[in-house]
Design a protein around this motif. Structure first.
Motif: not given
Ligand code: HEC
Ligand code: HEC
Ligand code: HEC
Ligand code: HEC
Ligand code: HEC
Length: 270
Positions: A93-99, A124-127, A129-132
């Motif tokens: 689910f998350c890996g679609r973007c975070h390959v 670890c990251h929450g759903n 309220s995900i932060q940097k």
């Molecule tokens: C549709 C695309 C997409 C999806 C799906 C997605 N993310 Fe992201 N995420 C991003 C983008 C864009 C950013 C902000 C840019 C970056 O830091 O990569 C981000 C940032 C993050 C960051 C902060 C990265 C940093 O630089 O500190 C985390 C942690 C994160 N995402 C975790 C998750 C998790 C866990 C999930 C699944 C529950 C998820 N993401 C799903 C696109 C996505």
């Protein structure tokens, strides 16, 4: 007149641009409807608003799918609605973007133990309220829920050290850039180093973290040496500049004294 209206247009444009992504995210029917719901259906909205995803324009439908423009059909599978992933589906689910992260994660002890309760992304990251991400995510409270904290702590120590080194390096490069020094090459090296470094944690492999940390510190040290060479050169230039100024001062003093003596002689003659 011309410049005033031009400036007004620019101001309007920048204001619009500043609000555009937020406005677009706010407009979705998902947020409008869920914002008015209570409990588990409503809380995601407020949590999401303060997240790094909201700040980057990633909204409900980007994660859950569906049609963000159609109230009636918003959550229809025909419009791509995925719904809520179960525990083991979260990495995909998350890996679609975070390959890259997904790849590292699946190869790790956590990824391999996913079906047997290995920690996954939202553990670890929450759903919503995900932060940097930061090494603060590694702490005894969160990491000792399923096993001992020992290895996690060692990994954290290594990561915090590299993190600090990179932060110091970036400050140095900013200082140099402000003084007009060309730092592009060093910045590129430091950026590449940060990217490689950020890939190491998800392996949760203490041996790998240790050996790669040694390599990161080495690469950081090489950039640091270039920074110090530039500082040394600047100091030398300052020193040469000082000497030149001093010589110039002495030369003007001699000229002045010579002229004075010459004038006194002239005066004495007349
Ligand atoms: C549709 C695309 C997409 C999806 C799906 C997605 N993310 Fe992201 N995420 C991003 C983008 C864009 C950013 C902000 C840019 C970056 O830091 O990569 C981000 C940032 C993050 C960051 C902060 C990265 C940093 O630089 O500190 C985390 C942690 C994160 N995402 C975790 C998750 C998790 C866990 C999930 C699944 C529950 C998820 N993401 C799903 C696109 C996505
Ligand atoms: C008209 C109101 C409304 C709109 C618009 C709406 N939702 Fe929902 N949503 C609900 C209600 C009510 C539920 C709980 C009942 C259900 O699952 O159908 C729900 C449930 C959900 C769930 C949880 C499903 C589950 O299995 O627990 C998710 C995720 C979700 N919505 C996401 C979205 C997304 C994304 C959009 C926009 C593309 C959206 N919703 C648009 C009202 C709405
Ligand atoms: C970064 C991806 C991401 C974004 C953005 C996101 N969600 Fe979710 N959402 C998830 C995940 C993952 C879960 C499953 C929760 C879990 O396993 O902890 C979830 C669960 C839910 C649930 C079910 C909650 C429950 O306790 O049953 C609802 C409802 C929901 N989301 C609505 C929304 C709404 C509304 C938005 C926009 C304001 C939104 N989500 C934005 C990833 C996201
Ligand atoms: C065991 C806890 C844990 C799990 C499981 C986990 N992460 Fe992380 N994640 C972290 C920590 C800690 C960091 C910060 C590491 C650092 O500072 O170098 C991080 C960093 C990140 C980053 C920012 C670094 C980068 O490479 O861009 C993203 C994005 C991210 N995680 C997404 C995910 C996704 C997606 C998953 C699931 C496939 C996941 N994480 C699983 C703890 C975890
Ligand atoms: C939801 C349960 C869970 C949580 C929370 C969790 N882990 Fe794990 N972890 C596991 C499982 C399962 C394994 C694989 C079996 C084992 O080694 O115990 C594992 C293994 C590990 C290993 C050993 C890897 C190896 O190669 O032997 C490390 C290191 C680790 N986790 C670090 C962390 C860190 C750091 C955190 C907190 C950010 C964390 N874990 C949180 C479930 C969890």
């Amino acid at each position: 007149m011309m410049t005033t209206s031009l400036r007004f247009c620019l101001l309007l444009l920048t204001t619009l641009l500043a609000f555009a992504p937020q406005a677009r995210a706010e407009e979705t029917v998902c947020i409008q409807c869920h914002g008015g719901l209570e409990g588990r259906l409503g809380t995601p909205v407020g949590q999401w608003r303060g997240s790094i995803h909201a700040a980057n324009g990633i909204s409900c439908h980007d994660c859950h799918g569906g049609d963000p423009t159609d109230f009636a059909m918003a959550m229809s599978p025909e419009r791509g609605f995925i719904g809520v992933p179960d525990y083991t589906a979260v990495p995909d689910f998350c890996g679609r973007c975070h390959v890259g992260v997904k790849e590292d994660y699946l190869a790790s002890a956590h990824g391999k133990a996913l079906a047997e309760g290995g920690a996954q992304c939202v553990v670890c990251h929450g759903n919503h309220s995900i932060q940097k991400a930061s090494p603060e995510l590694i702490n005894s409270e969160d990491c000792s829920r399923c096993h001992e904290y020992g290895q996690a702590e060692e990994i954290k120590t290594a990561i915090v050290g590299t993190d600090q080194m990179l932060a110091d390096l970036e400050t140095d490069l900013q200082v140099l850039a402000r003084q007009g020094v060309t730092v592009q090459q060093m910045e590129a090296a430091s950026f590449a180093l940060r990217n490689d470094f950020r890939r190491v944690f998800h392996s949760v492999n203490i041996d790998r973290v240790r050996s790669e940390t040694a390599g990161f510190l080495q690469r950081g040290e090489e950039i640091k040496q270039q920074v110090e060479a530039i500082y040394a050169e600047m100091d030398q230039r300052k020193l040469i500049g000082g000497i030149v100024a001093a010589l110039f001062f002495v030369a003007s003093l001699i000229c002045y004294l010579l002229r004075k003596t010459y004038q006194q002689e002239e005066d004495a003659r007349s």
